[in-house]
Motif scaffolding. Structure first.
Motif, short mmCIF file in Angstrom:
data_model
loop_
_atom_site.label_atom_id
_atom_site.label_comp_id
_atom_site.label_asym_id
_atom_site.label_seq_id
_atom_site.Cartn_x
_atom_site.Cartn_y
_atom_site.Cartn_z
N ARG A 88 -8.96 -44.81 -23.36
CA ARG A 88 -9.60 -44.74 -24.68
C ARG A 88 -8.66 -45.35 -25.71
O ARG A 88 -7.44 -45.27 -25.55
CB ARG A 88 -9.89 -43.27 -25.05
N ASP A 89 -9.24 -45.92 -26.76
CA ASP A 89 -8.36 -46.56 -27.76
C ASP A 89 -7.40 -45.54 -28.36
O ASP A 89 -6.27 -45.87 -28.70
CB ASP A 89 -9.16 -47.33 -28.82
N GLN A 90 -7.84 -44.29 -28.42
CA GLN A 90 -6.96 -43.22 -28.90
C GLN A 90 -5.67 -43.13 -28.10
O GLN A 90 -4.59 -42.86 -28.63
CB GLN A 90 -7.69 -41.87 -28.78
N LEU A 135 -3.98 -45.36 -26.84
CA LEU A 135 -3.02 -46.43 -27.12
C LEU A 135 -2.18 -46.14 -28.36
O LEU A 135 -1.22 -46.86 -28.66
CB LEU A 135 -3.75 -47.77 -27.29
N ARG A 136 -2.53 -45.07 -29.07
CA ARG A 136 -1.77 -44.68 -30.25
C ARG A 136 -0.35 -44.23 -29.86
O ARG A 136 0.60 -44.40 -30.59
CB ARG A 136 -2.53 -43.52 -30.90
#
Ligand code: PMP
Length: 353
Positions: A49-51, A53-54
């Protein structure tokens, strides 16, 4: 001369094979796998999920290291991972080749070795292969500051037996012996079991070839925990987060799908053997390559000419204009259809001459 130049680190870079992008091309020049990676890799990538990559990735790359260790029956302390085996090998050169004596490697071999040696100011000596392009273990019993060679060797494809490798490792307890097994899954025997017996042996492998992940950049080294600790100390002194989250997920998924790996490597081996038979009929000679490539010379047509003719037809192979091998082409094994197209072209071309 500009004044800043005296402080610059001089480097003679490695030149990778070209990556052309033509719709009708047949790309047999960089030993990539012609099959896509395991479908599990795509699934693992989609699950990111793009989350996620935080956050920074796990600096120890624990899940990937664990998957490699699990596959080979090792502990995590025996595995080191990096950004392709080029990164792993560069770290290993920096870590283990820090002596005064020359590091030994073959004169005909992976052409990154002398580049790293030059970059890190490591003294080295290139040991000539025998006339039949094989590595002679007795040549590696001279004084040295470490040893590195691929098994099977590149670009020749010639493989050493485990006994021959043991002879080299056992004769050199005072230095690290690195066996670069980039192509080992296509038919050679891995030196990995010897790492239990010899603490100076480092085995390096990659997911670029037999696991079809050249674009993901995942390599790994296996050896006793003492060696792996030294490698990690250098890595953490350079860049803690070498493996990004996508590579960690993709590599784990590829490693866990044994069935797909077995299926695709078997197909590549079968196609290689078919291609060897066809090339022999056309007047090519070559050794018994155990890689996903064939290193072949034609009886009368110079390699440079064939290379150019193939290129014109958008069939890309590799040609090294270097002493001893300037009459050879290194042909990566593609799909059966790609190899048929190559053979058809060669048949027509050689008949016309
Ligand atoms: N070792 C050898 C002998 C190779 O031919 C290659 C591929 N160029 C590598 C290592 C590096 O492969 P990668 O960095 O993709 O793992």
């Amino acid at each position: 001369m500009e004044s800043w130049k005296k402080n610059v680190r001089e480097a003679v870079p490695y030149v990778p094979g070209e990556q052309p992008d033509l719709p009708d091309m047949i790309k047999l020049n960089t030993n990539e796998n012609p099959y896509p990676p395991s479908p599990k890799v795509g699934e693992a990538l989609c699950a990111i999920r793009d989350q996620d990559l935080r956050l920074y990735p796990d600096p120890s790359a624990g899940e990937l290291t664990g998957a490699v260790a699990g596959y080979y029956g090792l502990s995590r302390e025996q595995v080191f991972v990096g950004v392709g085996s080029d990164d792993v090998l560069a770290m290993a050169f920096l870590t283990f080749f820090n002596g005064r004596e020359p590091v030994l490697f073959p004169d005909i071999t992976y052409s990154f070795y002398d580049v790293w040696a030059g970059l890190f100011r490591i003294p080295y000596r290139q040991v000539p292969l025998a006339d039949d392009f094989t590595i002679r273990p007795e040549d590696y019993k001279a004084v040295n500051g470490g040893i590195v060679f691929p098994n099977p060797n590149a670009p020749t494809g010639e493989a050493l037996s485990r006994e021959a490798i043991e002879e080299i490792v056992a004769a050199n307890p005072g230095g690290v012996v690195i066996v670069d097994e980039a192509y080992v899954d296509f038919g050679a025997v891995s030196a990995l079991p010897l790492t239990e017996k010899y603490d100076n042996l480092l085995v390096v492998q990659t997911m670029s070839k037999s696991r079809s992940l050249a674009g993901m950049r995942i390599g790994y080294a296996m050896g006793n925990p003492g060696l792996i600790r030294c490698l990690n100390n250098v890595k953490y002194s350079f860049n803690s987060y070498t493996m990004d989250q996508t590579a960690l997920a993709a590599g784990k998924a590829a490693m866990e799908d044994r069935e797909y790996f077995e299926k695709t490597r078997k197909k590549v081996i079968e196609t290689r053997e078919w291609t060897k038979r066809e090339l022999a009929k056309l007047g090519f000679s070559f050794g018994d390559s155990m890689g996903n490539f064939i290193f072949a010379a034609h009886e009368f047509c110079p390699a440079g000419e064939l290379f150019a003719a193939l290129r014109e037809r958008h069939i890309f192979v590799r040609y090294f204009d270097k002493p001893r091998i300037s009459n050879y082409l290194r042909i990566t094994v593609g799909t059966p259809e790609e190899m048929e197209a190559l053979i058809d072209f060669l048949k027509k071309y050689l008949r016309q001459e």
